[in-house]
Design an enzyme around this catalytic site. Structure first.
Site, short mmCIF file in Angstrom:
data_model
loop_
_atom_site.label_atom_id
_atom_site.label_comp_id
_atom_site.label_asym_id
_atom_site.label_seq_id
_atom_site.Cartn_x
_atom_site.Cartn_y
_atom_site.Cartn_z
N ASP A 82 0.82 -1.21 0.00
CA ASP A 82 0.00 0.00 0.00
C ASP A 82 0.86 1.26 0.00
O ASP A 82 2.04 1.23 0.34
CB ASP A 82 -0.94 0.03 1.22
CG ASP A 82 -0.20 0.12 2.54
OD1 ASP A 82 0.82 -0.58 2.71
OD2 ASP A 82 -0.63 0.88 3.42
N GLU A 177 0.09 -1.29 5.61
CA GLU A 177 1.14 -0.92 6.56
C GLU A 177 1.00 0.54 6.96
O GLU A 177 1.19 0.90 8.12
CB GLU A 177 2.53 -1.16 5.94
CG GLU A 177 3.68 -1.05 6.93
CD GLU A 177 4.31 0.34 7.04
OE1 GLU A 177 5.19 0.52 7.90
OE2 GLU A 177 3.92 1.25 6.28
ZN LIG Z 1 6.93 2.08 4.15
#
Ligand SMILES: [Zn+2]
Length: 411
Positions: A82, A177
Site C-alpha cells: 500500500d 502498513e
Molecule cells: Zn513504508
C-alpha cells in the site's frame, strides 16, 4: 533475460494501492489486490511455485533451500504494497532523470514542486544515477514498491543462480502498513520463519533496529452545560477545558520541536461542544519509561486543569499501539550483524539508524518474528517529492542476495 529492478518498479508504481484508515475491511481498499495479483503472476513466472494471494490480500511465496546444511534459519523478506493516504497515489506517472548531473529537480506537471539539493543533500551522492520521481501531482510510491521490486528481483537472481547457496527464504507482501494494520492478519505459522527483514528503509546502506514505542491517549471531558444567559458562576464549557489542556502542553515536547532520540506528546484530534469534548493524542518515545513519564505528565496537566472546573469530569484512556523492536532484536544480535555484513559485501558503508515511527517489523518482532528494517532506497516518503535511484535499488537487490549467503555461511 532477467527483468531489471527498475522495470519491475515502474510496473508497480502505476497501480494505485492507497490504503484508507477509515475503512473497516481487510485490506482497507480492494485495489491493493490488483498489485497483489500481478505480483503472484510475476513470482510464479520466475519460479516461486507456491506464490499466492490470500483472502486478506497478502502475498506469500517461498524460495526453497538449496543447501545441504539443515541448520540455516528460515528468513522472511517483507515489504508493503500500500501507499500512504497522505498524498494521492492515483494515476502515478513516473519520470526518470537519467545520468543525473546535480542540481535541483523540477517536476514536470507542477512547477512548484522542486526536489532541492538543499533539502535533500543525499542527491549529492547520486551523481550519475538514474533518479525516478513522480510528475509532481502524486506521490511516487517508492515507499514501499521499491522494496517489493527489490525482493522480486533478488528472488529471480537467486533462482537463476543455483550455485549461490542459501536456506529457505519466505517472501511476504503486506497490505495496509501505512495505516498501522500491516500485519493484523499475517499467518505466522504458515510463514514459518525464524527471523525477518522489512525492506522499507530510506538511504542506501541504512539498517534500522529501533523504532519508537507508541501509545495513544484519549481524554473525554464532560463539562457543565447551561443556557449562556444563566451561566454566571455555573457554566463549565468543555471546549475551554480542552483548550486549557492544550495550552499547558510543553512546547519542547512536540513533533515539530524534537528530533533524534527525543519523544513527544502530540495532539491529533479535538472534537467538542459545550457539554463534552474529546482530545486525542499520540505519545512517542524510544523507551517504555519515557513513554510512561510523558503519559503521567499529560494526566497531571489534565488533573491540574480540572481543579478549576469542579463540576466537570474526565476519563483518561491509554491504548498501546506498538513497541520499540530493539528490545526483541537485542536478544538476536545476528539479525543486525548479518545485515551489516551483507550491506558491506554489497559495497556500501552500513549505517545504523533508529526510526521515528513504526514499521510492520516492529509489530512482527513482538508477535514472535524478530524483524529489522533494511533500506529500500527511497526518499521524501509520503510526498509528491518522493524519489529513488535505480542504482540504489540495485544495491538493495545485492544486499538481499548477500544476506541469504551470509545466513547460509554462518549457520
Ligand atoms: Zn513504508
Amino acid at each position: 533475460m532477467a527483468v531489471s529492478v527498475t522495470d519491475r518498479f515502474l510496473r508497480y508504481v502505476v497501480i494505485d494501492t492507497q490504503s484508507d484508515a477509515s475503512s473497516k475491511t481487510q485490506p482497507s481498499t480492494e485495489k491493493q489486490k490488483n498489485l497483489g495479483r500481478l505480483l503472484v503472476d510475476e513470482l510464479l513466472s520466475i519460479g516461486v511455485s507456491d506464490a499466492h494471494l490470500d483472502e486478506h490480500g497478502y502475498v506469500y511465496g517461498t524460495i526453497p533451500s538449496n543447501t545441504p546444511k539443515n541448520s540455516v534459519p528460515v528468513i522472511c523478506i517483507c515489504a508493503h504494497m500500500d501507499t500512504a493516504p497522505d498524498f494521492s497515489g492515483t494515476n502515478v506517472k513516473p519520470q526518470i532523470v537519467r545520468n543525473y548531473q546535480g542540481g535541483d529537480i523540477r517536476l514536470p506537471a507542477d512547477s512548484s514542486r522542486v526536489i532541492r539539493v538543499a533539502d535533500h543533500p543525499v542527491l549529492k551522492d547520486m551523481i550519475g544515477h538514474d533518479i525516478i520521481t513522480s510528475d509532481g501531482t502524486t506521490l511516487l510510491g517508492a515507499d514501499d514498491k521499491a522494496g517489493i521490486a527489490e525482493i522480486v528481483a533478488a528472488a529471480e537472481f537467486l533462482i537463476n543462480n543455483p550455485d549461490i547457496k542459501h536456506g529457505t527464504l519466505r517472501i511476504l507482501f503486506t497490505t495496509d502498513e501505512e495505516i498501522g494494520r500491516g500485519v493484523d492478519k499475517v499467518d505466522l505459522k504458515k510463514l514459518g520463519a525464524d527471523f525477518g527483514y522489512t525492506m522499507d528503509g530510506g538511504a542506501a546502506g541504512s539498517i534500522e533496529d529501533e523504532t519508537f514505542s507508541a501509545d495513544a491517549v484519549d481524554i473525554a471531558i464532560t463539562g457543565v452545560a447551561i443556557h449562556p444567559g444563566q451561566a454566571y458562576g455555573r457554566m463549565e464549557n468543555a471546549i475551554r477545558i480542552a483548550g486549557d489542556i492544550i495550552a499547558r502542553l510543553p512546547r519542547d515536547m512536540a513533533p515539530e520541536t524534537t528530533k533524534g532520540r527525543d519523544g513527544f506528546i502530540h495532539p491529533t484530534g479535538l472534537l467538542g461542544v459545550m457539554e463534552k469534548a474529546n482530545l486525542s493524542f499520540i505519545i512517542r518515545d524510544f523507551t517504555e519509561e519515557g513513554l510512561k513519564t510523558k503519559e503521567a505528565l499529560l494526566e497531571k496537566i489534565t488533573r491540574d486543569v480540572m481543579e478549576n472546573y469542579q463540576g466537570s469530569s474526565y476519563t483518561f484512556t491509554v491504548k498501546e499501539q506498538y513497541r520499540n523492536m530493539k528490545e526483541v532484536l537485542d536478544r538476536h544480535p545476528e539479525i543486525v550483524e548479518h545485515a551489516v555484513e551483507a550491506i558491506k559485501r554489497a559495497g556500501m558503508e552500513p549505517r545504523r539508524d533508529s526510526i521515528r515511527g513504526g514499521t510492520d517489523g516492529s509489530r512482527l518482532s513482538f508477535m514472535g518474528l524478530p524483524c529489522a528494517n533494511i533500506f529500500a532506497g527511497g526518499h521524501a516518503f509520503h510526498s509528491p517529492l518522493e524519489f529513488v535511484s535505480s542504482q540504489d535499488m540495485d544495491k538493495a537487490v545485492k544486499t538481499i542476495v548477500e544476506l541469504a549467503k551470509v545466513w547460509e555461511e554462518r549457520a
